[in-house]
Design an enzyme around this catalytic site. Structure first.
Site, short mmCIF file in Angstrom:
data_model
loop_
_atom_site.label_atom_id
_atom_site.label_comp_id
_atom_site.label_asym_id
_atom_site.label_seq_id
_atom_site.Cartn_x
_atom_site.Cartn_y
_atom_site.Cartn_z
N CYS A 281 -108.01 -51.46 25.71
CA CYS A 281 -107.67 -50.18 26.34
C CYS A 281 -108.85 -49.23 26.38
CB CYS A 281 -106.49 -49.53 25.62
SG CYS A 281 -106.85 -49.04 23.91
N GLU A 380 -104.27 -50.11 35.99
CA GLU A 380 -104.90 -50.88 34.92
C GLU A 380 -104.95 -52.35 35.30
OE1 GLU A 380 -104.80 -50.87 30.13
OE2 GLU A 380 -102.87 -51.25 31.09
#
Length: 509
Positions: A281, A380
């Protein structure tokens, strides 16, 4: 040799009550390397009952006594680092250096937990004459951590050591994709001296997670994973008035100014987007190049360095992505960008050579976008893909970064302090870097993205001081003792309090 990962309940391995298992495959070959228990509510309830029974005696130990056990655990992890790293390589696909770092970073949080007797004390203050206030921390009871596949050791250790030393009993639900590492940790739990029921692991999928969230005996849940699931977890816990911190995904932006140091920036950008195969992340996802550098072409330099990365699991090599569905998703974003008119500067979809014929291998991909609406600039991807977009001004760069729905991390590359300050005061993210593309805040600083974005739901940060606050209840105690009688006058010497302290209502009506 295949390993069967059973639940770890009451300091012993327990098969799932329903008798169901799923395959664990290595992303390097897609071969089955183990079996993982698929647990349901009955398994979770069994672990919760054991934890509930263990809590009174565990929480009654002094924090120093609990930290002493954690210190032994820290030494055991350090001893077994190579063994744990090899399991991470096998089930996750990291290269060996990244796998060792996974263990070392997790053990750094274990080390921080060992210091809690020195850093987690409450405050004590005389707030008015004769009146003292102090606060103390009480553990919540049974707490749970639901963790992802991308860091098999580090992320479980973000929360568990701190929660344990604070006096809680912990249940971890590892990712069913990477259960082997935590399965090996179970023996260290016993060797370190954790009593039965204090530190447990329950494997499973959605049913297991739902049982954890819904258990009335579990007081708090931490979660790390995708944004849609983080929101579901947070909403369910909030509906049950249960404490929760749920970290979601990210779309981290790097901004490079013309005065950025060439070597450091190029090296850092490539390591940030391609390291751990982009499956973290904190990985770089978008590079915004501001203006032009007359001395060198940053984009060409980044492409050239990324082009030389080799696939594999040795030091400096690029490992596979976790599974075939992830690989297909990543390729889908590249194809979508290509159709929209973006230029594929480096195409990693079909590597010329791969270490194995059947693994989930992708080489680095670098995309130069022409349209700000391309999905790859906003969603993402979680793979070794870097989206590049050129801008003319600082304000344009900030507008793009601020406009994305996530809020995990951002970085500015510059050699001027004033420029760095301008950007760090305007970025919309919780963790910022200056010439650091992976700005992970190490202990004693807490990890967590920005509220109000897709990167963070729930309460507080997940490590360090954030975890101390999350895994305890702060109790405030206000005390007044009667003043002693004066031997000279034979009467009580006042009731305390300042004559001019209007806020002091003690003993007043």
């Amino acid at each position: 040799m295949s390993t069967t990962c059973l639940n770890w309940i009451d300091n012993k391995y327990e098969p799932p009550i329903g008798g169901e298992y799923c395959d664990v495959t290595s992303p390097m070959t897609n071969e089955v390397v183990g079996k993982c228990a698929v647990s349901g509510a009955a398994d979770v309830n069994k672990a919760v009952d054991c934890a509930t029974a263990a809590f009174p005696s565990w929480s009654s130990l002094t924090m120093k006594a609990r930290a002493a056990i954690m210190l032994k655990f820290h030494a055991l992890v350090k001893r077994d680092t190579q063994k744990l790293a090899e399991l991470i390589v096998l089930e996750n696909g990291k290269n060996m250096v990244e796998a060792v770092a996974d263990v070392a970073k997790g053990n750094e949080t274990v080390e921080y937990a060992c210091s809690l007797p020195q850093v987690a004390q409450g405050k004590n203050l005389t707030v008015s004459r004769g009146i003292d206030c102090r606060d103390t921390r009480r553990p919540l009871g049974v707490v749970a951590s639901i963790v992802p596949f991308n860091f098999p050791f580090m992320v479980p250790m973000w929360t568990s050591p701190i929660a344990l030393v604070l006096g809680n009993c912990v249940i971890v639900k590892p990712s069913e994709k990477v259960p082997l590492t935590m399965n090996a940790v179970c023996s260290l739990v016993v060797e370190a001296g954790f009593p039965p029921g204090v530190f447990q692991f329950v494997h499973g999928m959605a049913d297991c997670c739902n049982a954890i969230i819904e258990s009335p005996k579990i007081s708090a849940v931490s979660f790390v994973g995708s944004s849609p699931i983080a929101k579901i977890v947070a909403d369910k816990c909030r509906g049950l008035n249960k404490r929760v911190v749920a970290l979601g995904g990210a779309k981290n932006h790097l901004v490079a100014l013309p005065d950025a140091d060439k070597e450091g920036t190029v090296r850092d950008v490539v390591a940030s987007f391609a390291g751990a195969s982009g499956q973290r992340c904190m990985a770089a996802s978008v590079l915004l190049v501001v203006g032009e550098n007359k001395e060198y072409d940053l984009i060409s330099e980044v492409v050239e360095r990324a082009k030389n990365l080799v696939l594999g699991t040795a030091a400096g090599e690029l490992g596979p992505v976790i599974d075939a569905s992830s690989k297909d998703k990543i390729i889908g974003y590249i194809e979508d960008s290509e159709k929209s008119g973006a230029e594929i500067l480096l195409d990693g979809r079909n590597p010329a050579t791969t270490p194995t014929a059947s693994g989930n291998w992708l080489s680095p991909t670098i995309i130069l976008h022409k349209s700000k609406s391309d999905k790859a600039l906003h969603e993402e991807i979680f793979g070794p893909v870097l989206s590049i977009y050129k801008v003319n001004t600082w304000n344009e760069a900030i507008a793009i970064e601020n406009g994305n729905a996530f809020g995990n991390a951002a970085c500015i590359y510059t050699s001027k302090g004033g420029s760095a300050d301008w950007f760090t005061s305007r970025f919309r993210a919780g963790m910022l870097g200056v010439n650091v593309g992976i700005p992970v805040p190490r202990e004693p600083f807490a990890f967590g993205g920005l509220y109000g974005t897709l990167s963070k739901y729930g309460d507080g940060d997940i490590t360090s001081e954030g975890a101390i606050e999350f895994f305890t209840t702060r109790i405030k105690i206000t005390t007044r003792w009667p003043a002693p009688l004066s031997e000279e006058v034979g009467e009580e010497v006042g009731i305390g309090g300042d004559a001019n302290d209007a806020a002091n209502f003690n003993g007043k009506m």
